[in-house]
Structure formats: structure tokens, C-alpha cells
Design an enzyme around this catalytic site. Structure first.
Site, short mmCIF file in Angstrom:
data_model
loop_
_atom_site.label_atom_id
_atom_site.label_comp_id
_atom_site.label_asym_id
_atom_site.label_seq_id
_atom_site.Cartn_x
_atom_site.Cartn_y
_atom_site.Cartn_z
N SER A 118 0.83 -1.20 0.00
CA SER A 118 0.00 0.00 0.00
C SER A 118 0.87 1.26 0.00
O SER A 118 1.73 1.42 -0.86
CB SER A 118 -0.96 -0.05 1.19
OG SER A 118 -2.01 0.88 1.05
N GLN A 119 0.66 2.16 0.96
CA GLN A 119 1.46 3.38 1.01
C GLN A 119 2.95 3.06 1.05
O GLN A 119 3.78 3.81 0.53
CB GLN A 119 1.07 4.19 2.24
CG GLN A 119 1.85 5.46 2.46
CD GLN A 119 1.38 6.24 3.68
OE1 GLN A 119 0.40 6.96 3.60
NE2 GLN A 119 2.06 6.09 4.80
N ASP A 235 -10.08 -4.61 -4.70
CA ASP A 235 -9.27 -4.06 -3.61
C ASP A 235 -10.13 -3.22 -2.65
O ASP A 235 -10.02 -3.35 -1.44
CB ASP A 235 -8.15 -3.20 -4.19
CG ASP A 235 -7.27 -2.58 -3.14
OD1 ASP A 235 -6.26 -3.21 -2.77
OD2 ASP A 235 -7.60 -1.47 -2.67
N HIS A 290 -8.39 -5.11 0.13
CA HIS A 290 -7.13 -4.41 0.37
C HIS A 290 -6.36 -4.95 1.57
O HIS A 290 -5.13 -5.08 1.52
CB HIS A 290 -7.40 -2.91 0.56
CG HIS A 290 -6.14 -2.10 0.60
ND1 HIS A 290 -5.32 -1.92 -0.50
CD2 HIS A 290 -5.54 -1.43 1.62
CE1 HIS A 290 -4.29 -1.18 -0.17
NE2 HIS A 290 -4.39 -0.86 1.12
#
Length: 309
Positions: A118-119, A235, A290
Site C-alpha cells: 500500500s502506502q 481491492d 485491500h
């Protein structure tokens, strides 16, 4: 003339070759740690970087999978900027993670693998840009908004409860907004000029805005062996989900794939070059939410395990 063995008193009765062969299994039993040591040396170290509001605990299943399929692999889940600290500006996080990964890389001359979720995938891409001598073999980007984020999510509603995606640019494209990590990659396709001028992170690592380090960053990024992109239509957080593959909205909110993006066409940070040399791997998978990317066994076996050499 006496041989050296005889002179040193080391000469004794010689075993026939058949006898040596018969003793081999017993000799191996006396070396119980030799085989595992050789096995451990055969796999490159793995470094894992978490995402927004995450911590190292989130990756316990991934660690189990790696240990089962690649026993002895040294895996480091970096325990930095956990929880709410993950909202710190991304350049601050990049510096912290850089200080953590540098000694790991220095001890692994054969190279390392990055798994970045992710980030964290944006943090890792910035690391590959700013580290002159990185030795990353596979950079595995796990459901990461590589071309930015433009969607209403629970994270946004918690952080900015009075804003929606249509007006969040007013906050994110201000100096105050850029103090939050999520605003560092907020990408509003309806306010592209504001994005290019205000984005202190994504527009820079994408090479969308001129800066003095652009050439060096591109050269550094191209040191990577493989760029493995993972994401999927279910997601539920990354918006559009194709951002995980460097796709993104145009001004009409039609998704343009990577090969249609200006950053690719201009090869501004090396995507086109990587694809030309066969170094980009795309692994889309449906049916995964996600928060489940790092715990899904099928996803691991299909998209991650093959690149952990």
C-alpha cells in the site's frame, strides 16, 4: 624420499574407496547444521515495508509463507512509522526507512528483495530513487497507489470527515495538507495544475515536475532487477485500482493504462526502459480485499514467491 605425510607422522592405513563411501552417511550425521547453513545462504534477504496505519504484526502470515517455501530466508519487517505515525510526511518516512535498510543492504552483497504494501510501495519507490547504491533485485509493490489516489475511503473519512474526494484538493494541495502522508499522493485528475505545483512527493518521484535530482533519481531507479506490480479490481481502497499498475484517471475519469500515461511515454523515471528490458511484471488478481493482500496464500504463491530468489 619420504613424503611430507610420513615425515610429519601423519601417514596411516588407507581406507579403500568403498569404505569411505560407507562412512559418508555417518559423517553427514555429525554435521547437522551444515545443510541448513548452505540453504540459508541460497536466498536473498527480504525487507518488508508496511502501509498506512499498519504495523509489523500485519505480516505474520506472509512471514509464515516465506519460511515454508524459502526456509532460512532472513526477513526483516521494518517496525517504523506504525499506526498513526504512518501519517507523517512521506519524505520524513523515506529518510527513516533509508537509515534502516542501508545496513541490511550493506550486509547482502548478493542483493535484497523489497515487499512493500500500500502506502509503503510509494516509500519504497522513493528509496529506489534516492539511494545511489541500492542493490534491490525484486521490488514487489503490493497493492500500492503508484500513480496516486482519488477515492472516498474510510481512511479519508476518518482523517478529513467534512471533505469528499471532489473538494479534498483544497486541503491536500495546501502547505498544511502536504504534512499528511495521504495528501502526498492525492492525485485529483480535475485539478492537474494544482497537483503538479503543490505535490511535494508524488509529482517529484514521477518526474512530472522538474527538479535538480531528476536524472540521478532515474538512474538509481533503473538499478532494480524486477518491478513486480500486484493489485486487483476488488481491492476496495486503491482508487482507481489500476493505480497499482501505474494506470490512472484522465480528466473524464476514464482509466488510462500505464502505456498511455505521460510518465511512461516520456520515460520520466524509467518505466518505459524497464518494460523494454522485460523487468516489469504485472500480476492482477480478483477477489482480494485491500487488507488481505499480505495474508492470501494463493496470491503469495502466484505473485510473490516466484520472485524471492
Amino acid at each position: 624420499m619420504k613424503s611430507c605425510e610420513s615425515m610429519l607422522g601423519l601417514r596411516g592405513p588407507r581406507l579403500p574407496s568403498a569404505g569411505i563411501l560407507l562412512l559418508l552417511p555417518f559423517l553427514l550425521l555429525l554435521l547437522p547444521h551444515a545443510a541448513p547453513a548452505l540453504h540459508r545462504a541460497s536466498y536473498k534477504p527480504v525487507i518488508v515495508v508496511h502501509g498506512l496505519f499498519d504495523s509489523s504484526y500485519s505480516f505474520r502470515h506472509l512471514l509464515e509463507y516465506i519460511d515454508e517455501t524459502h526456509p532460512g530466508t532472513v526477513v526483516t519487517v521494518l517496525d517504523l512509522f506504525d499506526g498513526r505515525e504512518s501519517l507523517r510526511p512521506l519524505w520524513e518516512q523515506v529518510q527513516g526507512f533509508r537509515e534502516a535498510v542501508a545496513p541490511i543492504m550493506a550486509k547482502a552483497p548478493q542483493g535484497v528483495h523489497l515487499i512493500c504494501y500500500s502506502q509503503g510501495g510509494l516509500v519504497c519507490r522513493a528509496l529506489l530513487s534516492v539511494m545511489d547504491e541500492h542493490n534491490v533485485d525484486s521490488f514487489i509493490s503490493l497493492s500500492s497507489p503508484q500513480m496516486g489516489q482519488y477515492g472516498d475511503t474510510d481512511y479519508l473519512k476518518w482523517l478529513f470527515p467534512t471533505s469528499m474526494r471532489s473538494n479534498l484538493y483544497r486541503i491536500c494541495y495546501s502547505p498544511w495538507g502536504q504534512e499528511f502522508s495521504i495528501c502526498n499522493y492525492w492525485h485529483d485528475p480535475h485539478h492537474d495544475d494544482l497537483y503538479l505545483n503543490a505535490s511535494s512527493f508524488l509529482a517529484l518521484i514521477n518526474g512530472e515536475r522538474d527538479h535538480p535530482n531528476a536524472t540521478a533519481w532515474r538512474k538509481n531507479f533503473l538499478r532494480v532487477g524486477h518491478l513486480v506490480l500486484i493489485g486487483g479490481p476488488d481491492d476496495g481502497v486503491i482508487t482507481p485500482w489500476q493505480s497499482s499498475f501505474f494506470g490512472f484517471y484522465d480528466a473524464n475519469e476514464t482509466v488510462l493504462e500505464m502505456e498511455e500515461q505521460l510518465v511512461y511515454l516520456r520515460d520520466s523515471f524509467g518505466l518505459k526502459t524497464l518494460l523494454a528490458r522485460g523487468a516489469i511484471v504485472r500480476c492482477p488478481m480478483a477477489g482480494i480485499a485491500h487488507t488481505a493482500w499480505h495474508s492470501n496464500r494463493t496470491l503469495y504463491e502466484t505473485c510473490i514467491e516466484p520472485w524471492l530468489s
